[in-house]
Design an enzyme around this catalytic site. Sequence first.
Site, PDB file in Angstrom:
ATOM      1  N   LYS A 172       0.868  -1.344  -0.069  1.00 37.15           N
ATOM      2  CA  LYS A 172      -0.136  -0.076  -0.034  1.00 37.15           C
ATOM      3  C   LYS A 172       0.947   1.278   0.120  1.00 37.15           C
ATOM      4  O   LYS A 172       1.667   1.396   0.815  1.00 37.15           O
ATOM      5  CB  LYS A 172      -0.908  -0.033   1.409  1.00 37.15           C
TER       6      LYS A 172
ATOM      7  N   LYS B 247       1.486   5.202  -0.116  1.00 35.69           N
ATOM      8  CA  LYS B 247       1.046   6.563   0.491  1.00 35.69           C
ATOM      9  C   LYS B 247       1.364   7.480  -0.702  1.00 35.69           C
ATOM     10  O   LYS B 247       2.375   7.573  -1.458  1.00 35.69           O
ATOM     11  CB  LYS B 247       1.559   6.875   1.799  1.00 35.69           C
TER      12      LYS B 247
ATOM     13  N   ASP C 191      -2.944   4.912  -1.376  1.00 33.08           N
ATOM     14  CA  ASP C 191      -3.801   5.796  -0.601  1.00 33.08           C
ATOM     15  C   ASP C 191      -3.557   7.233  -0.501  1.00 33.08           C
ATOM     16  O   ASP C 191      -2.185   7.583  -0.076  1.00 33.08           O
ATOM     17  CB  ASP C 191      -3.638   5.383   1.061  1.00 33.08           C
TER      18      ASP C 191
ATOM     19  N   GLU D   2      -7.192   4.548  -2.742  1.00 36.14           N
ATOM     20  CA  GLU D   2      -7.867   4.989  -1.573  1.00 36.14           C
ATOM     21  C   GLU D   2      -8.154   6.319  -1.243  1.00 36.14           C
ATOM     22  O   GLU D   2      -7.041   7.165  -1.405  1.00 36.14           O
ATOM     23  CB  GLU D   2      -7.370   4.265  -0.229  1.00 36.14           C
TER      24      GLU D   2
ATOM     25  N   ASP E  99     -11.870   5.933   2.849  1.00 30.74           N
ATOM     26  CA  ASP E  99     -11.308   5.542   4.079  1.00 30.74           C
ATOM     27  C   ASP E  99     -12.065   6.534   4.702  1.00 30.74           C
ATOM     28  O   ASP E  99     -13.017   6.367   5.825  1.00 30.74           O
ATOM     29  CB  ASP E  99      -9.920   5.459   4.190  1.00 30.74           C
TER      30      ASP E  99
ATOM     31  N   LYS F 225     -12.434   1.125   9.783  1.00 30.35           N
ATOM     32  CA  LYS F 225     -11.417   1.242  10.817  1.00 30.35           C
ATOM     33  C   LYS F 225     -12.204   1.106  12.066  1.00 30.35           C
ATOM     34  O   LYS F 225     -13.154   2.072  12.431  1.00 30.35           O
ATOM     35  CB  LYS F 225     -10.356   2.449  10.847  1.00 30.35           C
TER      36      LYS F 225
ATOM     37  N   CYS G 193      -6.210   0.352  10.107  1.00 30.99           N
ATOM     38  CA  CYS G 193      -5.812   0.433  11.247  1.00 30.99           C
ATOM     39  C   CYS G 193      -5.242   1.897  11.595  1.00 30.99           C
ATOM     40  O   CYS G 193      -4.691   2.612  10.776  1.00 30.99           O
ATOM     41  CB  CYS G 193      -4.654  -0.449  12.032  1.00 30.99           C
TER      42      CYS G 193
ATOM     43  N   ASP H  66      -5.266  -4.407   6.159  1.00 31.75           N
ATOM     44  CA  ASP H  66      -4.153  -3.396   6.242  1.00 31.75           C
ATOM     45  C   ASP H  66      -3.884  -3.040   7.546  1.00 31.75           C
ATOM     46  O   ASP H  66      -4.235  -1.972   8.234  1.00 31.75           O
ATOM     47  CB  ASP H  66      -4.694  -1.999   5.674  1.00 31.75           C
TER      48      ASP H  66
END
Length: 358
Positions: free
Chosen positions: A160, A162, A190, A216, A242, A266, A294, A319
Site C-alpha cells: 500500500k 502513500k 492511498d 484509496e 476511508d 477502521k 488501522c 491493512d
Amino acid sequence: MKITDIKIEKVRINLTEPFRVAFAEISYSENILIKVSTDMGIDGYGEAAPIAFVTGETSDSVVSVLNMLKPGLIGMDPLDIEAIHSLMDGCILGNGSAKCAVDLAMYDIKGKLMGQPVYKVLGGYSNSVQNDITIGINAPEKMAAEAKRHVEEDGFHILKIKAGINVKEDVRAMKLIREAVGPDIRLRVDANQGYDVADAVYALTEFRQYGIEAVEQCLPHWDFDGSAYIRSKVNGIKVMLDESIHNHIDAARACKYGCADILNIKLMKCGGLFRASQINSIAEAYGVTCMVGCMMETKLATTAGVSLVASKKNITEADCDSFLFYEDEQTGMNGGFTRVNDRFTLLDQPGFGLDISF
Ligand SMILES: [Mg+2]
C-alpha cells in the site's frame, strides 16, 4: 453478568522513524487501554487509538468520554452489546475510538465466556489473513528501494503506497515501484484526501498502466459526489473510501450513490466490532467489498482488526500493519496472532487471547 468496574490507562507507542502521509508526519501515538471487570470474574480489555485529524479525538478527550460513559455502563450486562452501543450513542455523537475501547472489551468478555476466540464470535469464516505493508511518502527512488526490500526480504505480496502531496511525483513513484518489484506484486495507493477531482482522474488514469488495483480516499472526506464522479470517469482501477466512512450510515450512502468499490473499515472510526460488522453487511448487500485498516494501535486493537478480517468473507483485504513500524512490535503484549512474513494467523485462545494485565 454485570459490569462492575472500568479501569482506564494511557500508553505510548513510539515508531522507529517518523511516517509521512498526505496530511501529517507521525512519530508516536498516545492510546488508551481499558480493563472492564465483571461480577463473574471475567475481565475484558479494550483500546482507543484516537487520531485527532480523522476521528476528532485526543487521548485526553477519550479519557473524559470514557469517564462520562462509565456510570451508565456499570451494572449493564457486557453481552448486551447493542444496548451498550445505544447507550453510548445516546450520550455522545461520534467519538469512535472511545466507543471502540468499550466495544472491544465486550467482545473480549464474550469470547472468554464462550471459551472461543473473537474471530469465531464474529463469524468464523477463516483464522488467518494475508496483510499488506505500507510505504510512506518519500523520494520515489527511496520508495522503490523500500518496496523491493519489503518484497524480497520481508516476504510481502501486497504493498500500500502513500500518495497525495504531488500527483506527478506519485505517478513517478508508481512507475519505479512497479519496475522494482516486478509484475506479480499487488499494489494499491492511498491518497489520504490529497487530490482534487482533476488530480484524481489524472492519477487514476496514469496509475492503471502500472497495474495499481485500487486508490484509496482521493478526495476530501466530505466529497461523496466527487468520488462517484471519478469512479464513473476511470475504468479498470477501483475506488476505495476511508476517511469518508465513519459509520454504517456513511457506508449506506457511499454504496447507494456508487461512490466506492471498496470501503476501508477502521475500528477507531466506527466505534468497534459491532458497527464494523454492520458496515460490512451493508457493503456486501451492494456488492462492495471491504478492507480493515488501522490507526497506530497496540497488539490489542490490531488483533481485533485481524479477527474482523478473518471472520468475514466480504472483508477481503487486511491493512493492519502499523505495529510493524514500532520500536516494540508486541507493544508489551504476547498472544493474539502469530506472523510469518505477510500471513497473520489468529490463536485459538478465548477472547483476543492476549497476555495483558494492569
Ligand atoms: Mg487510508
